[in-house]
Enzyme design. Sequence first.
Site, PDB file in Angstrom:
ATOM      1  N   LYS A   1       0.828  -1.210   0.000  1.00  0.00           N
ATOM      2  CA  LYS A   1       0.000   0.000   0.000  1.00  0.00           C
ATOM      3  C   LYS A   1       0.859   1.255   0.000  1.00  0.00           C
ATOM      4  O   LYS A   1       0.486   2.260  -0.592  1.00  0.00           O
ATOM      5  CB  LYS A   1      -0.974  -0.012   1.180  1.00  0.00           C
ATOM      6  N   LYS A   6      -3.819  -9.229  -5.965  1.00  0.00           N
ATOM      7  CA  LYS A   6      -5.105  -9.658  -5.411  1.00  0.00           C
ATOM      8  C   LYS A   6      -6.215  -8.668  -5.779  1.00  0.00           C
ATOM      9  O   LYS A   6      -5.957  -7.486  -5.984  1.00  0.00           O
ATOM     10  CB  LYS A   6      -5.004  -9.848  -3.897  1.00  0.00           C
ATOM     11  N   LYS A  22     -10.682  -3.700  -2.973  1.00  0.00           N
ATOM     12  CA  LYS A  22     -11.660  -2.604  -3.046  1.00  0.00           C
ATOM     13  C   LYS A  22     -11.011  -1.333  -3.539  1.00  0.00           C
ATOM     14  O   LYS A  22     -11.653  -0.503  -4.169  1.00  0.00           O
ATOM     15  CB  LYS A  22     -12.240  -2.340  -1.649  1.00  0.00           C
TER      16      LYS A  22
HETATM   17  P1  ATP Z   1      -8.592  -2.669   0.629  1.00  0.00           P
HETATM   18  O1  ATP Z   1      -8.151  -2.558  -0.794  1.00  0.00           O
HETATM   19  O2  ATP Z   1      -9.189  -1.420   1.180  1.00  0.00           O
HETATM   20  O3  ATP Z   1      -7.536  -3.249   1.549  1.00  0.00           O
HETATM   21  P2  ATP Z   1      -9.787  -5.285   0.512  1.00  0.00           P
HETATM   22  O4  ATP Z   1     -10.535  -5.700  -0.683  1.00  0.00           O
HETATM   23  O5  ATP Z   1      -8.404  -5.823   0.687  1.00  0.00           O
HETATM   24  O6  ATP Z   1      -9.810  -3.700   0.595  1.00  0.00           O
HETATM   25  P3  ATP Z   1     -10.332  -5.571   3.336  1.00  0.00           P
HETATM   26  O7  ATP Z   1     -11.412  -4.756   3.965  1.00  0.00           O
HETATM   27  O8  ATP Z   1      -8.917  -5.123   3.507  1.00  0.00           O
HETATM   28  O9  ATP Z   1     -10.681  -5.685   1.770  1.00  0.00           O
HETATM   29  O10 ATP Z   1     -10.454  -7.061   3.834  1.00  0.00           O
HETATM   30  C1  ATP Z   1     -11.703  -7.659   4.187  1.00  0.00           C
HETATM   31  C2  ATP Z   1     -11.575  -9.180   4.175  1.00  0.00           C
HETATM   32  O11 ATP Z   1     -11.547  -9.656   2.811  1.00  0.00           O
HETATM   33  C3  ATP Z   1     -10.288  -9.694   4.821  1.00  0.00           C
HETATM   34  O12 ATP Z   1     -10.606 -10.873   5.541  1.00  0.00           O
HETATM   35  C4  ATP Z   1      -9.410 -10.022   3.661  1.00  0.00           C
HETATM   36  O13 ATP Z   1      -8.462 -11.038   3.966  1.00  0.00           O
HETATM   37  C5  ATP Z   1     -10.420 -10.510   2.642  1.00  0.00           C
HETATM   38  N1  ATP Z   1      -9.944 -10.318   1.274  1.00  0.00           N
HETATM   39  C6  ATP Z   1      -9.615  -9.117   0.705  1.00  0.00           C
HETATM   40  N2  ATP Z   1      -9.247  -9.289  -0.568  1.00  0.00           N
HETATM   41  C7  ATP Z   1      -9.338 -10.629  -0.827  1.00  0.00           C
HETATM   42  C8  ATP Z   1      -9.093 -11.421  -1.986  1.00  0.00           C
HETATM   43  N3  ATP Z   1      -8.676 -10.865  -3.118  1.00  0.00           N
HETATM   44  N4  ATP Z   1      -9.301 -12.748  -1.915  1.00  0.00           N
HETATM   45  C9  ATP Z   1      -9.731 -13.327  -0.748  1.00  0.00           C
HETATM   46  N5  ATP Z   1      -9.985 -12.625   0.381  1.00  0.00           N
HETATM   47  C10 ATP Z   1      -9.794 -11.292   0.348  1.00  0.00           C
HETATM   48 MG    MG Z   2      -7.204  -5.185   2.326  1.00  0.00          MG
END
Ligand code: ATP
Ligand code: MG
Length: 331
Positions: free
Chosen positions: A111, A194, A197
């Site tokens: 990040k 990965k 969001k």
């Molecule tokens: P950001 O980009 O803001 O970090 P994010 O998509 O990574 O958003 P988080 O809110 O950080 O989402 O994580 C929420 C949950 O979703 C966590 O348990 C994280 O491990 C899971 N998660 C996030 N991205 C993935 C992915 N690509 N595949 C599987 N699990 C995921």
């Molecule tokens: Mg995340």
Amino acid sequence: MSRVFSGIQPSGELHIGNYLGAIKNWVQLQREYEAFFCIVDYHAITIAYAPEDLKRRRREMAVSLLAAGIDPARATLFVQSRVPEHTELAWIFNTITPLGELERQTQFKDKATRQESVNAGLLNYPVLQAADILLYQATHVPVGEDQKQHIELTRDVALKFNTDFDVDLFVPPEPYIGGGTAARVMSLRDGNMKMSKTDPSDMSRINLTDSDELIGQKIRKAKTDPEPLPNDPAALDGRPEAMNLVGIYAEVTGESVERVLHRFAGQGFGAFKPALADALIALIAPLRSRLEEFREDPAELDRLLRSGSERAAKIAAPTLAAAYDAVGLTR
Ligand code: ATP
Ligand code: MG
């Protein structure tokens, strides 16, 4: 008593990576455990954001979690910033966490390279996460694979606190990471990154709010390679985009990767992509219409989140009081 805690940032829309990797397991675990699920808005302000978006996204995330099956009668669903014990405990944990541990967290490094300027909150993110989990004495933390390193740090913080202050206060939690390909869903634009969001391209992910048309369009445009699909899963090695799309299909339909490949072996993405889009639409369309229903009653949503936060604070407060006592502070 076994407890489950997990959080999600209101940093954008709930996507299928979040759903398959984490939220699906939350829905399962809320039946067996005392469960706490948190919309972690203190975490979401560690990267660039607009305050108006944050307010809207916090509510949207709550609605999405309800639509995905989180049941407030079984689980405590709440907003992190309504329970200030999280930041109070995080401050104490900051004083026992080695800086080097934070600097080597993959999530921080990823990040930080995407930001123009890096604030101290982004570095300290896993310390706050340790406080989130340990305040509830959670034994299991259902997360995707990307969070495994943070849970290890949480375990270290729990053990170090107990040793440093000669108490038996914190329980080192176990990560609960589902098997299969769901634990790490990759971006539709780059099979080595990965799905997130906060990826600047909305085309990189499928959101629970996407229309059927948009899902079709995103899958049509998803990056692939020119080879047909193989019969053997091992032959997907070195083909990250192909592996990701097949993995998503398998998770969404509940079939094994082997079975999916047997069916599509020898065919190109021209045949596979429409089948994948159909499977995703079948999963998401009903969730999307439930989402509409929950959006219709904002007063009920507020009431629910307020009562969840009150319930959470009742559990968090005595843990924090014990931590204050152990370190010689008074509350
Ligand atoms: P950001 O980009 O803001 O970090 P994010 O998509 O990574 O958003 P988080 O809110 O950080 O989402 O994580 C929420 C949950 O979703 C966590 O348990 C994280 O491990 C899971 N998660 C996030 N991205 C993935 C992915 N690509 N595949 C599987 N699990 C995921
Ligand atoms: Mg995340």
